[in-house]
Design a protein around this motif. Sequence first.
Motif, PDB file in Angstrom:
ATOM      1  N   SER A  81     -21.071 -16.930  24.673  1.00  0.00           N
ATOM      2  CA  SER A  81     -21.877 -18.001  24.068  1.00  0.00           C
ATOM      3  C   SER A  81     -21.449 -18.266  22.628  1.00  0.00           C
ATOM      4  O   SER A  81     -21.395 -19.414  22.194  1.00  0.00           O
ATOM      5  N   GLN A  82     -21.117 -17.203  21.867  1.00  0.00           N
ATOM      6  CA  GLN A  82     -20.643 -17.402  20.493  1.00  0.00           C
ATOM      7  C   GLN A  82     -19.303 -18.149  20.489  1.00  0.00           C
ATOM      8  O   GLN A  82     -19.097 -19.061  19.683  1.00  0.00           O
ATOM      9  N   ALA A  83     -18.403 -17.750  21.376  1.00  0.00           N
ATOM     10  CA  ALA A  83     -17.102 -18.416  21.464  1.00  0.00           C
ATOM     11  C   ALA A  83     -17.279 -19.883  21.858  1.00  0.00           C
ATOM     12  O   ALA A  83     -16.634 -20.769  21.282  1.00  0.00           O
ATOM     13  N   GLY A  84     -18.163 -20.143  22.803  1.00  0.00           N
ATOM     14  CA  GLY A  84     -18.419 -21.520  23.221  1.00  0.00           C
ATOM     15  C   GLY A  84     -19.014 -22.366  22.109  1.00  0.00           C
ATOM     16  O   GLY A  84     -18.643 -23.524  21.935  1.00  0.00           O
ATOM     17  N   ARG A  85     -19.936 -21.782  21.341  1.00  0.00           N
ATOM     18  CA  ARG A  85     -20.533 -22.525  20.214  1.00  0.00           C
ATOM     19  C   ARG A  85     -19.488 -22.829  19.142  1.00  0.00           C
ATOM     20  O   ARG A  85     -19.473 -23.920  18.570  1.00  0.00           O
TER      21      ARG A  85
ATOM     22  N   ARG B  97     -16.229 -23.165  19.620  1.00  0.00           N
ATOM     23  CA  ARG B  97     -15.365 -24.221  20.138  1.00  0.00           C
ATOM     24  C   ARG B  97     -16.061 -25.575  20.022  1.00  0.00           C
ATOM     25  O   ARG B  97     -15.462 -26.543  19.575  1.00  0.00           O
ATOM     26  N   GLN B  98     -17.325 -25.634  20.388  1.00  0.00           N
ATOM     27  CA  GLN B  98     -18.078 -26.892  20.306  1.00  0.00           C
ATOM     28  C   GLN B  98     -18.138 -27.398  18.872  1.00  0.00           C
ATOM     29  O   GLN B  98     -17.966 -28.587  18.612  1.00  0.00           O
ATOM     30  N   ARG B  99     -18.356 -26.484  17.912  1.00  0.00           N
ATOM     31  CA  ARG B  99     -18.413 -26.897  16.497  1.00  0.00           C
ATOM     32  C   ARG B  99     -17.064 -27.442  16.045  1.00  0.00           C
ATOM     33  O   ARG B  99     -16.991 -28.469  15.369  1.00  0.00           O
ATOM     34  N   LEU B 100     -15.981 -26.778  16.440  1.00  0.00           N
ATOM     35  CA  LEU B 100     -14.646 -27.242  16.059  1.00  0.00           C
ATOM     36  C   LEU B 100     -14.322 -28.598  16.696  1.00  0.00           C
ATOM     37  O   LEU B 100     -13.646 -29.430  16.090  1.00  0.00           O
ATOM     38  N   GLU B 101     -14.809 -28.821  17.899  1.00  0.00           N
ATOM     39  CA  GLU B 101     -14.653 -30.136  18.528  1.00  0.00           C
ATOM     40  C   GLU B 101     -15.463 -31.182  17.767  1.00  0.00           C
ATOM     41  O   GLU B 101     -14.948 -32.255  17.428  1.00  0.00           O
ATOM     42  N   ASN B 102     -16.728 -30.884  17.491  1.00  0.00           N
ATOM     43  CA  ASN B 102     -17.604 -31.835  16.792  1.00  0.00           C
ATOM     44  C   ASN B 102     -17.111 -32.152  15.393  1.00  0.00           C
ATOM     45  O   ASN B 102     -17.279 -33.274  14.909  1.00  0.00           O
ATOM     46  N   ASP B 103     -16.523 -31.144  14.722  1.00  0.00           N
ATOM     47  CA  ASP B 103     -16.027 -31.336  13.358  1.00  0.00           C
ATOM     48  C   ASP B 103     -14.649 -31.993  13.314  1.00  0.00           C
ATOM     49  O   ASP B 103     -14.117 -32.240  12.233  1.00  0.00           O
ATOM     50  N   GLY B 104     -14.065 -32.268  14.474  1.00  0.00           N
ATOM     51  CA  GLY B 104     -12.793 -32.990  14.519  1.00  0.00           C
ATOM     52  C   GLY B 104     -11.546 -32.135  14.407  1.00  0.00           C
ATOM     53  O   GLY B 104     -10.444 -32.681  14.323  1.00  0.00           O
ATOM     54  N   TYR B 105     -11.687 -30.818  14.400  1.00  0.00           N
ATOM     55  CA  TYR B 105     -10.492 -29.969  14.385  1.00  0.00           C
ATOM     56  C   TYR B 105      -9.759 -30.053  15.717  1.00  0.00           C
ATOM     57  O   TYR B 105      -8.530 -30.029  15.762  1.00  0.00           O
ATOM     58  N   ILE B 106     -10.507 -30.149  16.783  1.00  0.00           N
ATOM     59  CA  ILE B 106      -9.941 -30.321  18.119  1.00  0.00           C
ATOM     60  C   ILE B 106     -10.169 -31.780  18.498  1.00  0.00           C
ATOM     61  O   ILE B 106     -11.307 -32.207  18.686  1.00  0.00           O
ATOM     62  N   ARG B 107      -9.088 -32.538  18.595  1.00  0.00           N
ATOM     63  CA  ARG B 107      -9.211 -33.969  18.875  1.00  0.00           C
ATOM     64  C   ARG B 107      -9.204 -34.276  20.357  1.00  0.00           C
ATOM     65  O   ARG B 107      -9.814 -35.242  20.799  1.00  0.00           O
TER      66      ARG B 107
END
Length: 151
Positions: free
Chosen positions: A33-37, A39-49
Amino acid sequence: MLDDVDTRLLEALQKNAHLTAQQLGERLNLSPSQAGRRRQRLENDGYIRAYVARLDPARLGLHVQGFVQVHLGTHGPDQSKSFARLVDTRPEITSAWTLTGDADYLLRVYCADLPALNALIHEVLLPHPAVARVHSQIVMDQLKSDGPLPT
């Protein structure tokens, strides 16, 4: 701000975007769950496009990779927009950059063969009203494929 865990997560995903939260957690010493959160934050913040599949050009019949430098004869917003629209419509042009220096644009192209590259240059690029000349280079061998970004 990225911490060490974020950079290791990004590094892992660049190598394999299919990693599950469970697998990421194991690699990063986090719960799934921590890893998923994270990843989700990095997606939302635009690091993962995006998550994309890298295809094998040769298996698709694209045997010629090249770089084409484009020199415009006239410079202005209308010419730049018109040329950008042309680039956007051509599937053979997989990447395009504006440059400093002699050339105005650098295009990365994949074509089935040399006649297809010739047609792209002489029937598509050169007829564009803003284009003055092009200079092409054919890739003989790619020593390093598009690798992950340094994290």
